[in-house]
Design a protein around this motif. Structure first.
Motif, PDB file in Angstrom:
ATOM      1  N   GLU A   1     -13.706 -10.234   4.383  1.00 35.14           N
ATOM      2  CA  GLU A   1     -12.801  -9.104   3.809  1.00 35.14           C
ATOM      3  C   GLU A   1     -11.448  -8.469   4.611  1.00 35.14           C
ATOM      4  N   ASN A   2     -10.706  -8.376   5.556  1.00 40.19           N
ATOM      5  CA  ASN A   2      -9.831  -7.833   5.774  1.00 40.19           C
ATOM      6  C   ASN A   2      -8.973  -7.425   4.944  1.00 40.19           C
ATOM      7  N   PRO A   3      -9.099  -6.222   4.702  1.00 30.55           N
ATOM      8  CA  PRO A   3      -8.386  -5.322   3.422  1.00 30.55           C
ATOM      9  C   PRO A   3      -6.819  -6.203   3.666  1.00 30.55           C
ATOM     10  N   VAL A   4      -6.032  -6.665   4.390  1.00 29.90           N
ATOM     11  CA  VAL A   4      -4.356  -6.980   4.463  1.00 29.90           C
ATOM     12  C   VAL A   4      -4.468  -8.087   4.265  1.00 29.90           C
ATOM     13  N   TYR A   5      -5.249  -9.022   5.291  1.00 30.30           N
ATOM     14  CA  TYR A   5      -5.082 -10.679   5.040  1.00 30.30           C
ATOM     15  C   TYR A   5      -5.819 -11.563   4.130  1.00 30.30           C
ATOM     16  N   ARG A   6      -6.998 -11.069   3.560  1.00 27.66           N
ATOM     17  CA  ARG A   6      -8.039 -11.489   2.690  1.00 27.66           C
ATOM     18  C   ARG A   6      -7.056 -10.799   1.600  1.00 27.66           C
ATOM     19  N   GLN A   7      -7.060  -9.570   1.256  1.00 24.73           N
ATOM     20  CA  GLN A   7      -7.449  -8.563   0.233  1.00 24.73           C
ATOM     21  C   GLN A   7      -5.804  -8.159  -0.138  1.00 24.73           C
ATOM     22  N   LEU A   8      -5.212  -8.362   0.469  1.00 20.61           N
ATOM     23  CA  LEU A   8      -3.536  -7.735   0.384  1.00 20.61           C
ATOM     24  C   LEU A   8      -3.150  -6.291  -0.029  1.00 20.61           C
ATOM     25  N   LEU A   9      -4.304  -5.792   0.228  1.00 23.17           N
ATOM     26  CA  LEU A   9      -3.716  -4.399  -0.411  1.00 23.17           C
ATOM     27  C   LEU A   9      -3.033  -3.582   1.291  1.00 23.17           C
ATOM     28  N   GLY A  10      -3.163  -2.362   0.481  1.00 24.29           N
ATOM     29  CA  GLY A  10      -2.435  -1.904   1.410  1.00 24.29           C
ATOM     30  C   GLY A  10      -0.900  -2.452   1.686  1.00 24.29           C
TER      31      GLY A  10
ATOM     32  N   TYR B   1       5.448   7.537   5.176  1.00 21.66           N
ATOM     33  CA  TYR B   1       4.345   6.391   5.389  1.00 21.66           C
ATOM     34  C   TYR B   1       2.831   6.900   5.005  1.00 21.66           C
ATOM     35  N   ILE B   2       3.002   8.568   5.847  1.00 23.75           N
ATOM     36  CA  ILE B   2       1.735   9.301   5.199  1.00 23.75           C
ATOM     37  C   ILE B   2       1.283   9.731   4.303  1.00 23.75           C
ATOM     38  N   PRO B   3       1.546  10.355   3.999  1.00 24.16           N
ATOM     39  CA  PRO B   3       1.916  10.900   2.666  1.00 24.16           C
ATOM     40  C   PRO B   3       2.075   9.407   1.761  1.00 24.16           C
ATOM     41  N   LEU B   4       1.921   8.410   1.786  1.00 24.58           N
ATOM     42  CA  LEU B   4       2.059   7.461   0.657  1.00 24.58           C
ATOM     43  C   LEU B   4       0.096   6.322   0.937  1.00 24.58           C
ATOM     44  N   ILE B   5       0.125   7.303   1.901  1.00 23.26           N
ATOM     45  CA  ILE B   5      -1.603   6.462   2.153  1.00 23.26           C
ATOM     46  C   ILE B   5      -2.049   6.935   1.151  1.00 23.26           C
ATOM     47  N   ILE B   6      -1.747   7.590   0.422  1.00 24.66           N
ATOM     48  CA  ILE B   6      -2.296   8.572  -0.819  1.00 24.66           C
ATOM     49  C   ILE B   6      -2.480   6.776  -1.847  1.00 24.66           C
ATOM     50  N   VAL B   7      -2.045   6.667  -2.573  1.00 21.67           N
ATOM     51  CA  VAL B   7      -1.461   5.245  -3.168  1.00 21.67           C
ATOM     52  C   VAL B   7      -1.985   3.961  -2.652  1.00 21.67           C
TER      53      VAL B   7
END
Lengths: 299, 230, 264, 451, 202, 331
Positions: E18-27, E104-110
């Motif tokens: 369930e890799n957040p990037v490759y499988r879930q396309l998050l963040g 991009y650090i503050p953008l971790i919030i979203v």
């Protein structure tokens, strides 16, 4: 200085939180809109990340689609399987008693059984070939170009030697194949067991005409109807009354199968199970039903 | 968390007007707690961050005024340099100006100047000698020029061209080999970036030459004098 | 005039040159998720533009009034407890992230509820996008950019006013809309393409975005060019001649404290 | 180029369209011959647009030439069917028609004395045809047309009695369609050349029945003989002749109206919406026959042509005759015959079962050779826009084909798939050889199935 | 509710299945924005790890107190706090990196990963599971970032982690460190991952 | 599947003594003289004068560059097509067209790897990923060129043109556009028209482009609407700039003949696959390219904007298609 700064920071946050939560709380009641309670239930079960990964615009939209029956329950990438399970639970109430539906291809002619096939030039699709005369002699039978194959999302139907053949191991009964078949020879039928009887022919022509175009088609001789009440001859075609169908298939039914001169009454379903095994597959109710009666009178 | 022991008030009781707020007690609590915590962190870290920001510039000052080798040499020999930051308004712009003093003598000035580059803003540090007659160094603080092309303005070899150019001449970026007194040979393929750097230097020096020279000519500590004036 | 040109440059830059999606990579999630149909994309784009403007207004107000040192509100309240000079130094910028995200989510939610209740038709076409926007980086990114241009500048005179902030936000939103609508048009077309199965969906969208991003790189420098064209005289303002000997009065003023750095 | 037509408001042509090779030389100079009475005929119960007819005869019943054998009293849009021979009715049969329709048919076996060829020709075509309508009243004419079971013989087979009736005041012009823009086919040409009088009389009768003002005969300029014949025959009447540019599909009624009168038939509308009634020349001649001689529609002129038949001919044939007999009468197939078409090469339907019967709407049988139908392999659409350049309906066929192929019916509707007249210009011009018309028809079928 | 995965399952799932990037396309914002150097990418991954871990733990602690309509607000609040902390720490101790990573650090919030993990795992499961989930997901995130960043840095600058790995004569593919390179690299890698996954499946 | 069916059937038919009768759908005849392949060959023919001119001016450089691109494109196409198991092959000539256009749009001195990488990107990312010919939404050659333009800015930008020794002495070192944009030097119209200037291989000679373009338009292989719209907008915007702007001797005609404007107008923008399908759409498309070219030439940091303009308009082509659905007759 330090304490004032800290105090001010905390105060700012507090005031802001107060204002926003008051306004939102008030708005929540003041702007309340009546909705289907299930939508709220689904909303609660969903992660609420509003990421749009489901293809819908946010969780609310997806919840509405699920409740409205326009979306599958397993689309949420964030919630994953557990979320899908709980959605199915919420929505599952209605699905409980439904019979499993599976497609039956009402044609049994393989390539060599079809007479009067002509060299056909043009779009290699059933839908396209169906509007050209004389692609093959039988105007009812499977054209074998595989529109149903490309419509199936589950890789559960294939053209085998010129005949669409359902792989019941993979089939979930979504009905896409039946929807797309231009000759309506695929019907979505309630399966009372893993294997059910079916008449694999749709040709409504007279026997004499059929023998000219097909070596296996039902000639409407009525042998089956004489053997069992389950069968009736309608439009020169044997049909099974699935309402009265009993998976245990009495002796008369089996006799009808034997009597059929063209062996068009056969069991379809999962191959490796016994004839009368109880059904244990996925239950998906199609949103429409087709019958052989709808078969178009077209070439 | 101490908050876990508290109970939710309001449920089942009469609904008062601030019911929504009562519901949100956790939010309020967390908000103020986090706010306070962050303020604490701010107070702890702010000086360090400020220092970082300043250091970024200040570290470059000796090099810009003395030249890289001399700066290293003086650093090795343990010499000190006192650097004062001032803001100077000249023309329509306000500049950060760093005055470097060595042995209580004005060693030179470093001007922080910025302007539009090819892609985005370019931020420069321009070092001049104490009489504001020649440029003693140039450093690119921040730029977003095209990598491999415009960002060659960061390369020391190119920047070195500016050293000891007279400040009273307008610098021009030329595509051929620079031989004139005010000529800087442009980076091939990145004439715009090169021009932009020249323009920024020209404009800032043009604006600041007079005031800096004036300030430098005052033998007294200029900062004090300025304050008196105010 | 100069102000107008400034505004225009900010607008062009935000919408095209430094496009939020294609240059800064913010708002990628909806860019990939909601770009399958043009109608949806238009709705999403407009909703973002709307919310981003509101958020920009809120964040600019909060930043200048409360957060930055010497902000009037903070200084006023602080003034009750300490000397005005000390109060003016209270720096609450550390709260900015929380404040922004709070303001964004609250305003989005409020607008959503309001639209849903009173303009159901509008809600159907546009409001449904609102919840998705809360977690849209583009909004927070706009706020952060505004913040860095309000509090992060060396020179207080360079700090952005409300007009510039709103321009950035609004045209950033427009840039987002342009990108997502173009992408939606392309993706409608991609439905008919024979794309390798592994690349279908997000992967091909990203590759197309890459090509789009290449195309948009052509705009690099347009703002400089525009500025030069519009302020054609500003470049020539610099007097090419040596400055005359008679020195004009000193114009520099020391504003800040002198920072001393012992360098050894 | 776009010289305006004299006397008419139209320009004599329409925008876009194509110029396929005409190939009319095969049969253009063969006068109409009569086919001997066949041994049996097969009469499908539906040979027209609208409702199928119901049989009025029983098996083993004897019927005479011209007897009514099927009718549908209830449906207004239906046509009567008559026996073209003397004979005995057989058991009901099922047949497939070249257009893919599958239907029941009455089989009649010839029995007893039949008309000779000369008698047939004399009855149907020969003799004098009055050029006045004195002694008739409109209702009588309409009734005669209805009783004769006349349908549009140009191909659409729309029951003529519905069209030729005092319908509406908006209609002012009768446009007689003598364009025959399909390559190969010459039946209409021959009718105009051989029996122009029937056309003129029929046109006058039709106008009288409908109460219209003008009659215009539209003929493409590649048929000078026909133009001359009609002009000669029309002398003394107020019938006008419009000589139109040769371009496919000039014979489409919408484009004919555009070319002659510069009026536009609204999308999904009928010619009547543009104030025009359009009738094919052969239909009009059948009207004359029905009214003046009381002859039902039992025979029609058919052109058997193409490089695949030994002797291309124009024939007067009984309706219900099998294609096999027609081909055999023309000397059979040549060796390189490849495709038999009911109709012309642009819009005709191909089939292979030669036992199919010829119906009222069939004006030609074209047998193409392998060389004629040689097509390159289908390649990918490169969106060159050729199809857009030639579509006479101003559609975007490439997009329609794409939408149909991918089952995107919403997009097909957006691109107005219903506006397609299936003329085949797009597929003819397509450099990638995409079967656009077939795809569009498939899309239409899918849309119809969905409804 | 169906059975919740165990802590170990949570941990392993996050890394690949369930890799957040490759499988879930998050963040995806940081995935594209900070991957032009491996160093930056790893810093970002570390920041995400910290924020995710803290947020997950806190949310898991107070999970019984959450109210449906306010839970997102609380998530956001918590996340924003920790992001601010990370941001300041970076500014204080890794100033240059903080400058490079910029907004991009503050953008971790979203960053959807964090809010999703809070929602999916932390708000339902125990602290330990939540923590292991956070670590697993962060590792998956780090892995994805590292893969993209390696390709971009090596091709784009001929260097890896700041060290030259390709010969000097290597012409730098500048485009790889620019926005188009980010999109193309990630798109192609995503395609490759899908392809491998599809083949594995059968 | 269909292949085998008809083969079987043909075998059956061969045993009959009647002719082989087959069925198909109308129309049964087609214009066989005009095929997609023929269109591609037309483009290659039209490119001949341009290629000849470039070889005359740049001599071996041009030959080398085109050969590299041709080899790389064909090889890439072959490999990718094989990987995807597609039936169509190199014979449709589309890869060759891409290769030649790409080669002609590169600077003469670009190192070998530029051509190779551009070709791989053009065919791979520009075309095959989308499903091959007919499905690529962007002009493959321009995708490839944009990629190397950004990736290897050092050798592709102005500097790429300056380190060259050409066969014609009269050629100045910088490209005309660069020379004007950076130093305000304008090149004589005669040189621009005949092509005795520096620049990308194919773009120097306006005359050769006009000859090739005229051939394409007359053959209707390229739609005249696209170059017409493009040139019209360039003339309007350039003319306005002439009227309003400061008296520079770089006129609208210079704009028209310089850079890859004409090459782009006739050979790049007219790529049918990535341009709109209706006549109106094509005109809008061309006009849009013209607009962006002029905007980029006037204001952007790049001296030339054809490539970016084409890519930008390619991106909005689906939208143009959507907005220019023609009115059906009778609607």
């Amino acid at each position: 200085m330090i304490f004032v700064t800290i105090g001010l920071a905390a105060g700012t946050m507090l005031v802001m939180a107060l204002v926003f939560s008051y306004i939102l709380g008030w708005a929540n009641t003041a702007f309340h809109v009546e909705t289907d309670p299930r939508i709220d239930a689904v909303m609660d079960a969903l992660p609420g990340a509003n990421c749009g990964g489901c293809g819908f615009i946010g969780c609310g939209e997806y919840a509405e689609a699920v409740v409205g029956g326009n979306a599958q329950v397993n689309k949420c990438p964030v919630g994953g399987e557990s979320c899908a399970a709980s959605l199915a639970q919420i929505m599952g109430v209605e699905l409980g008693a439904a019979l499993p539906y599976r497609p039956i291809v009402h044609c049994g002619a393989h390539y060599e059984d079809r007479l009067g096939r002509t060299e056909y030039h043009g779009e290699q699709r059933c839908g396209a070939a169906n509007i050209v005369a004389d692609v093959q002699g039988c105007t009812y039978g499977c054209l074998g170009f595989g529109d149903c194959v490309s419509a199936c999302n589950y890789d559960a139907i294939h053209v085998v030697d010129g005949l669409a053949t359902v792989d019941y191991e993979k089939c979930v009964g979504c009905g896409a194949c039946a929807k797309v078949c231009p000759r309506n020879i695929i019907t979505i039928t309630p399966f009372k067991a893993e294997r059910v009887l079916a008449v694999t022919c749709s040709n409504k022509d007279k026997g004499k005409d059929i023998t000219k175009v097909c070596t296996v088609g039902c000639i409407g001789c009525g042998a089956c109807a004489r053997a069992s009440d389950l069968f009736t001859i309608k439009d020169n075609l044997s049909t099974i009354d699935y309402d009265a169908y009993d998976p245990s298939c009495g002796a008369d039914v089996m006799k009808a199968c034997e009597k059929c001169p063209r062996k068009r009454i056969v069991f379809v379903g999962k191959s490796d199970s016994d004839d009368v095994a109880e059904f244990s597959g996925d239950v998906v109710e199609p949103d429409f039903k087709t019958t052989v009666d709808d078969t178009e009178w077209r070439g | 968390m101490t908050t876990t022991t508290q109970e939710t008030p309001g449920s089942g009781k009469n609904r008062w007007t601030n019911f929504f707020i009562v519901q949100a007690w956790l939010v309020l609590l967390l908000a103020s707690f986090f706010g306070a915590a962050l303020a604490g962190i701010q107070l702890t870290l702010a000086p360090k961050i400020e220092a970082n920001k300043l250091n970024e510039t200040l570290e470059k000052v000796p090099e810009l005024i003395l030249g890289a080798d001399a700066a290293r040499a003086s650093k090795d020999s343990g010499q000190q340099m006192e650097i004062n930051r001032q803001y100077m308004t000249a023309g329509t712009k306000t500049y950060s100006v760093f005055k470097a003093e060595k042995d209580n003598q004005t060693a030179g000035w470093v001007v922080k100047a910025s302007g539009q580059g090819y892609a985005d803003k370019i931020e420069l540090l321009v070092g001049v000698d104490e009489t504001v007659n020649t440029i003693t160094g140039l450093f690119v603080l921040d730029q977003k020029e095209t990598p491999g092309l415009g960002n060659k303005i960061m390369e020391p070899d190119w920047r070195r061209q500016f050293v000891s150019k007279p400040t009273h001449l307008l610098l021009t970026a030329v595509k051929t080999k620079a031989d004139g007194p005010g000529e800087i040979s442009a980076i091939t393929g990145a004439t715009i970036s090169s021009k932009a750097v020249c323009d920024i230097v020209n404009q800032s020096l043009n604006n600041l030459r007079q005031p800096l020279a004036k300030a430098a000519s005052d033998k007294k500590k200029p900062s004090e004098k300025q304050q008196e004036k105010n | 005039m100069n102000y107008l040109i400034d505004i225009m440059l900010i607008a062009v830059s935000a919408a095209l040159i430094n496009n939020f999606v294609l240059y800064y990579f913010v708002g990628i999630c909806p860019f990939i998720g909601v770009s399958r149909q043009i109608d949806m994309a238009v709705g999403m784009g407009l909703a973002v533009t709307f919310v981003i403007s509101i958020a920009a207004f809120l964040s600019w107000t909060m930043t200048t009034m409360v957060l930055i040192p010497a902000a009037p509100l903070t200084a006023w309240i602080g003034g009750f407890f300490m000397s005005p000079e000390a109060a003016a130094k209270i720096d609450l910028t550390i709260l900015s992230y929380i404040v922004y995200i709070f303001a964004i989510s609250a305003s989005v939610q409020f607008v959503e509820m309001y639209v849903r209740r009173f303009f159901p038709a509008l809600y159907k076409s546009f409001g449904v996008f609102l919840p998705l926007i809360t977690t849209n980086c583009a909004i927070l990114f706009a706020c952060l950019t505004i913040m860095s241009n309000v509090s992060g500048v060396d020179n207080p005179a360079d700090a952005w006013d409300l007009g510039r902030s709103l321009t950035l936000a609004f045209f950033g939103g427009i840039g987002f809309t342009i990108a997502i609508v173009i992408m939606a048009g392309i993706r409608e077309e991609l439905d008919f393409c024979d794309i390798p199965p592994a690349l279908r969906g997000a992967a091909i969208t990203l590759i197309v975005a890459g090509i789009l991003s290449m195309a948009f790189m052509g705009f690099t420098g347009v703002d400089t060019g525009l500025k030069n064209a519009l302020k054609s005289d500003s470049a020539a303002q610099i007097d090419p001649k040596p400055i005359p000997k008679d020195e004009s009065p000193l114009t520099s003023v020391i504003i800040g404290e002198t920072d001393k750095k012992e360098w050894s | 180029m776009a010289k305006k037509l004299e006397q008419f408001t139209g320009s004599g042509t329409f925008p876009k369209g194509i110029h396929p090779p005409e190939r009319k030389h095969f049969s253009a100079d063969a006068p109409i011959e009569v086919v001997p009475t066949p041994k049996e005929v097969l009469l499908p119960l539906q040979q027209n647009i609208g409702a199928p007819s119901k049989p009025l005869v029983k098996p083993k019943q004897e019927v005479e030439y011209g007897d009514l054998i099927a009718d549908n009293e209830e449906a207004p849009i239906s046509a009567k069917i008559h026996s073209p021979i003397f004979g005995v009715v057989q058991k009901m049969a099922v047949t497939t028609l070249p257009n893919g329709r599958h239907m029941q048919a009455i089989r009649i076996k010839a029995a007893g004395r039949q008309f000779t060829d000369e008698e047939n020709y004399r009855e149907l075509m020969g003799g004098k045809w009055p050029k006045s309508v004195v002694g008739y009243d409109p209702d009588e004419v309409t009734r005669a047309i209805h009783d004769a079971g006349i349908v549009g013989l140009g191909g659409a087979a729309f029951p003529t009695h519905v069209k030729i009736a005092p319908i509406s005041l908006r209609v002012d012009t009768l446009l007689v369609n003598g364009c025959e823009c399909e390559p190969y086919l010459t039946a209409d040409d021959r009718v105009m050349r051989d029996i122009p009088d029937t056309i003129i009389s029929g046109a006058l009768l039709s106008r009288f029945a409908m109460g219209l003002k003008d009659i215009i005969v539209g003929i493409e300029e590649n048929k000078p003989r026909a133009i001359e014949a009609i002009r000669k025959s029309a002398a003394g009447t107020d019938i006008k002749i419009a000589v139109l540019k040769t371009k496919y599909p000039q014979g489409s009624e919408k484009h004919l109206i555009k070319a002659v009168l510069n009026r536009v038939v609204p999308l999904g509308g009928l010619p009547a919406d543009a104030g025009v009634a359009v009738s094919n020349v052969t239909t009009i001649s059948a009207v004359a026959r029905a009214v003046f001689r009381g002859m039902p529609l039992t025979h029609r002129v058919v052109c058997v042509t193409g490089g695949g038949v030994v002797q291309p001919k124009n024939l007067l044939v009984p309706i219900g005759i099998s294609y096999r007999e027609l081909i055999e009468f023309c000397g059979g197939f040549t060796k390189d015959a490849a495709r038999i078409l009911s109709g012309g090469p642009m819009m005709g339907f191909s089939f292979s079962d030669l036992d199919m019967p010829l119906t009222k709407g069939t004006g030609g049988v074209t047998v193409l050779t392998h060389d004629d139908i040689k097509k390159q392999k289908e390649t990918a659409c490169i969106r060159c826009g050729r199809c857009v350049d030639v579509c006479p309906m101003n559609l975007v066929p490439a997009r329609l084909g794409l939408a149909s192929r991918h089952g995107d019916l919403a997009m097909a509707e957006k691109y107005r798939i219903r506006g397609c007249v299936e003329c085949g210009c797009c597929a003819y011009a397509c450099p990638a050889n995409i079967p656009l018309v077939q795809l569009i028809r498939m899309g239409k079928a899918q849309i119809a199935a969905k409804r | 509710m169906a059975d919740q995965p165990t802590a170990f399952e949570r941990f392993t799932q996050g890394i690949l299945p369930e890799n957040p990037v490759y499988r879930q396309l998050l963040g995806l914002c940081p995935v594209l924005a900070v991957t032009n150097s491996v160093q930056g990418a790893m810093t970002m991954a570390g920041a995400v790890l910290f924020v995710l871990l803290c947020a997950n733990v806190i949310i898991s602690l107070i999970r019984d107190l959450l109210k449906p309509h306010l839970r997102i607000v609380i998530f956001t609040l918590t996340i924003a706090t920790f992001v601010t902390i990370v941001d300041r720490f970076l500014a204080a101790y890794m100033y240059q990196m903080s400058k490079n990573l910029g907004p991009y650090i503050p953008l971790i919030i979203v960053n959807c990963i964090i809010i999703c993990r809070c929602e999916v795992c932390a708000s339902k499961q125990s602290v330990f599971t939540a923590a292991s989930d956070a670590v697993g997901q962060s590792l998956g995130f780090a892995l994805a970032l590292a893969s993209i960043a390696s390709v971009r840095e090596i091709l784009g600058t001929g260097m890896f982690f700041g060290f030259r790995v390709l010969p000097e004569m290597w012409p730098d593919w500048v485009i790889m460190v620019l926005p188009p390179g980010a999109f193309l690299t990630f798109g192609l890698l995503l395609g490759a991952v899908n392809w491998v996954a599809a083949r594995k499946k059968g | 599947m269909s292949e085998t069916t008809s083969e079987k059937q043909s075998a059956n038919d061969a045993t009959r003594d009647v002719p082989v009768i087959q069925v198909g759908h109308s129309p049964h005849i087609a214009n066989v003289s005009f095929t997609s392949r023929r269109m591609m060959i037309d483009v290659l023919i039209a490119l001949l004068p341009v290629a000849a001119m470039s070889i005359y001016i740049f001599q071996l450089y041009a030959v080398k560059q085109m050969a590299i691109c041709l080899a790389a494109c064909l090889l890439t196409e072959a490999v990718f097509v094989k990987m995807r198991n597609h039936s169509f092959s190199l014979t449709d000539c589309s890869a060759a067209v891409t290769a030649v256009i790409l080669g002609l749009s590169l600077p003469a001195t670009a190192p070998w790897y530029v051509g190779v990488i551009a070709s791989v990107v053009a065919i791979g990312i520009g075309k095959v990923i989308f499903g091959g010919i007919g499905m690529n939404l962007f002009n493959p050659a321009m995708v490839g060129r944009a990629f190397v333009m950004i990736a290897f800015a050092g050798v592709m930008a102005a500097s790429g043109y300056e380190s060259m020794h050409t066969g014609i002495d009269a050629i100045t070192q910088a490209t005309p556009l660069n020379a004007f944009k950076q130093m305000g030097i304008s090149t004589s119209l005669k040189d621009l028209f005949f092509g005795f200037t520096n620049g990308s291989l194919g773009e120097t000679s306006a005359l050769a482009c006009l000859i090739g373009g005229a051939y394409l338009c007359i053959r209707r292989t390229a739609s005249w609407e696209i170059p017409a719209g493009l040139i019209a907008v360039v003339l309007i915007m350039g003319g306005l700039a002439d009227i309003m702007g400061n008296a520079s001797d770089w006129t609208v005609i210079h704009h028209l003949f310089s850079g890859s404007l004409l090459f782009g107008a006739f050979f790049i923008a007219t790529d049918p696959v990535s341009s709109p399908i209706t006549a109106k759409g094509k005109f809008i498309f061309g006009a849009g390219i013209g607009f962006f070219i002029m905007i980029l030439r006037f204001f952007s940091g790049y001296p030339e904007g054809v490539m970016f303009a084409v890519l930008l308009m390619n991106a909005v082509t689906p939208l143009i298609n959507r907005w220019t659905i023609p009115k059906v007759m009778g609607e």
